[in-house]
Design a protein around this motif. Structure first.
Motif, PDB file in Angstrom:
ATOM      1  N   SER A   1       0.827  -1.201   0.000  1.00 35.32           N
ATOM      2  CA  SER A   1       0.000   0.000   0.000  1.00 35.32           C
ATOM      3  C   SER A   1       0.863   1.253   0.000  1.00 35.32           C
ATOM      4  N   GLY A   2       1.941   1.236   0.831  1.00 34.13           N
ATOM      5  CA  GLY A   2       2.841   2.377   0.871  1.00 34.13           C
ATOM      6  C   GLY A   2       3.524   2.603  -0.466  1.00 34.13           C
TER       7      GLY A   2
ATOM      8  N   ALA B   1      -0.919  14.673  -0.453  1.00 30.18           N
ATOM      9  CA  ALA B   1       0.267  14.606   0.404  1.00 30.18           C
ATOM     10  C   ALA B   1      -0.028  14.947   1.855  1.00 30.18           C
ATOM     11  N   SER B   2      -1.094  15.710   2.108  1.00 32.77           N
ATOM     12  CA  SER B   2      -1.414  16.113   3.480  1.00 32.77           C
ATOM     13  C   SER B   2      -2.385  15.152   4.165  1.00 32.77           C
ATOM     14  N   ALA B   3      -2.966  14.230   3.401  1.00 25.13           N
ATOM     15  CA  ALA B   3      -3.924  13.276   3.974  1.00 25.13           C
ATOM     16  C   ALA B   3      -3.181  12.071   4.542  1.00 25.13           C
TER      17      ALA B   3
ATOM     18  N   GLN C   1      -1.047   8.995   3.405  1.00 22.02           N
ATOM     19  CA  GLN C   1      -0.080   9.483   2.419  1.00 22.02           C
ATOM     20  C   GLN C   1       0.964  10.399   3.052  1.00 22.02           C
ATOM     21  N   SER C   2       0.542  11.180   4.061  1.00 19.13           N
ATOM     22  CA  SER C   2       1.498  12.076   4.721  1.00 19.13           C
ATOM     23  C   SER C   2       2.620  11.280   5.387  1.00 19.13           C
ATOM     24  N   TRP C   3       2.282  10.103   5.888  1.00 19.11           N
ATOM     25  CA  TRP C   3       3.298   9.218   6.490  1.00 19.11           C
ATOM     26  C   TRP C   3       4.270   8.742   5.414  1.00 19.11           C
ATOM     27  N   VAL C   4       3.738   8.389   4.247  1.00 23.10           N
ATOM     28  CA  VAL C   4       4.584   7.949   3.139  1.00 23.10           C
ATOM     29  C   VAL C   4       5.478   9.093   2.673  1.00 23.10           C
ATOM     30  N   VAL C   5       4.918  10.312   2.614  1.00 21.49           N
ATOM     31  CA  VAL C   5       5.697  11.482   2.204  1.00 21.49           C
ATOM     32  C   VAL C   5       6.898  11.669   3.129  1.00 21.49           C
ATOM     33  N   GLY C   6       6.657  11.533   4.446  1.00 20.46           N
ATOM     34  CA  GLY C   6       7.745  11.707   5.406  1.00 20.46           C
ATOM     35  C   GLY C   6       8.823  10.657   5.265  1.00 20.46           C
ATOM     36  N   LEU C   7       8.427   9.425   4.908  1.00 20.84           N
ATOM     37  CA  LEU C   7       9.405   8.339   4.794  1.00 20.84           C
ATOM     38  C   LEU C   7      10.180   8.379   3.481  1.00 20.84           C
ATOM     39  N   THR C   8       9.546   8.838   2.415  1.00 16.95           N
ATOM     40  CA  THR C   8      10.175   8.762   1.091  1.00 16.95           C
ATOM     41  C   THR C   8      10.874  10.041   0.677  1.00 16.95           C
TER      42      THR C   8
ATOM     43  N   SER D   1       4.332  19.678   0.099  1.00 12.58           N
ATOM     44  CA  SER D   1       3.424  20.516  -0.683  1.00 12.58           C
ATOM     45  C   SER D   1       4.215  21.180  -1.803  1.00 12.58           C
ATOM     46  N   VAL D   2       3.483  21.676  -2.802  1.00 13.81           N
ATOM     47  CA  VAL D   2       4.097  22.447  -3.891  1.00 13.81           C
ATOM     48  C   VAL D   2       3.366  23.794  -3.969  1.00 13.81           C
ATOM     49  N   PRO D   3       4.048  24.861  -4.382  1.00 13.75           N
ATOM     50  CA  PRO D   3       3.414  26.191  -4.391  1.00 13.75           C
ATOM     51  C   PRO D   3       2.393  26.315  -5.517  1.00 13.75           C
ATOM     52  N   LEU D   4       1.355  27.128  -5.255  1.00 15.56           N
ATOM     53  CA  LEU D   4       0.410  27.471  -6.305  1.00 15.56           C
ATOM     54  C   LEU D   4       1.034  28.570  -7.182  1.00 15.56           C
ATOM     55  N   SER D   5       0.370  28.854  -8.278  1.00 18.09           N
ATOM     56  CA  SER D   5       0.936  29.814  -9.237  1.00 18.09           C
ATOM     57  C   SER D   5       1.153  31.184  -8.619  1.00 18.09           C
ATOM     58  N   THR D   6       0.273  31.579  -7.682  1.00 18.66           N
ATOM     59  CA  THR D   6       0.412  32.894  -7.049  1.00 18.66           C
ATOM     60  C   THR D   6       1.610  32.968  -6.125  1.00 18.66           C
ATOM     61  N   ASP D   7       2.147  31.795  -5.737  1.00 18.71           N
ATOM     62  CA  ASP D   7       3.272  31.766  -4.801  1.00 18.71           C
ATOM     63  C   ASP D   7       4.590  31.476  -5.502  1.00 18.71           C
ATOM     64  N   VAL D   8       4.549  31.242  -6.809  1.00 20.44           N
ATOM     65  CA  VAL D   8       5.782  30.904  -7.553  1.00 20.44           C
ATOM     66  C   VAL D   8       6.493  32.191  -7.926  1.00 20.44           C
ATOM     67  N   GLY D   9       7.736  32.315  -7.490  1.00 21.24           N
ATOM     68  CA  GLY D   9       8.515  33.507  -7.834  1.00 21.24           C
ATOM     69  C   GLY D   9       9.134  33.410  -9.203  1.00 21.24           C
TER      70      GLY D   9
END
Length: 212
Positions: free
Chosen positions: A111-112, A185-187, A190-197, A202-210
């Motif tokens: 599953s992971g 990624a925040s659910a 999956q958040s546990w998998v994100v931390g392990l891998t 998270s990734v920035p939205l278009s308004t936050d991309v410099g």
């Protein structure tokens, strides 16, 4: 020489004062050696007659004693069987627990792996879409340079407006994919998998991309 030493009889002889004690000790030892370890029913009945106990009571007592011994032996066997059954049940539970734990670990691992692959696929789509936004931005810059000195008119306005629209469309697509990845990624889990891998949380939205 002390008085007790002078009164001690020579070796191999016994003083008259010790004879009675010696005879009593020898008698007890003889009786102990002569006493049988078991008695027959006839022996018990003879003893019973001496104690004025009728023979039928001896028979009844012997039957009750045999029954008690049989019940005790049966209880011992049942206890041994119950203990063996408990050990077998415990062994089965331990084996089953090990199998379940291994199965759960396998399922969790699969599953992971599946969740990691899903997150990684979405992240790759986000990355590709970000590159697409960068491309349309670069084309818009080229269009603006080309028509900067051009005389205002329908063609100029259409080219600039078209470049702006393409940028807006690609940014919306990027934001959709970025939102999808961030939600996954925040659910949990999956958040546990994100931390392990080591995947980004998270990734920035278009308004936050410099810089695209």
């Amino acid at each position: 020489m002390s008085e007790s030493t002078r009164n001690r009889p020579p070796q191999g002889q016994v003083a008259y004062d010790d004879v009675d004690d010696l005879i009593r000790t020898a008698t007890r030892m003889m009786q102990k050696d002569a006493a049988p370890e078991t008695l027959t029913t006839d022996d018990l009945k003879r003893i019973g007659e001496e104690l004025d106990i009728p023979g039928r009571y001896i028979d009844q007592a012997m039957a009750a004693l045999a029954q008690r011994h049989q019940e005790q032996e049966q209880a011992r066997r049942e206890e041994e069987a119950a203990a063996k059954a408990r050990r077998e049940r415990l062994g089965r539970r331990l084996r089953l627990g090990a199998i379940v734990a291994a199965s759960l670990a396998g399922v969790a691992g699969l599953s992971g792996l599946s969740m990691r692959n899903g997150l990684n696929t979405t992240l790759q789509e986000v990355t590709r879409q970000r590159a697409q936004v960068r491309n349309v931005l670069e084309r818009r810059v080229e269009v603006e340079k080309r028509y900067t000195t051009a005389i205002p008119g329908p063609e100029r306005d259409a080219q600039i407006s078209g470049a702006d629209n393409r940028v807006a469309v690609e940014k919306r697509r990027y934001d959709g994919l970025a939102t999808q990845y961030n939600a996954a990624a925040s659910a949990f889990p999956q958040s546990w998998v994100v931390g392990l891998t080591g995947l980004p949380s998270s990734v920035p939205l278009s308004t936050d991309v410099g810089t695209w």
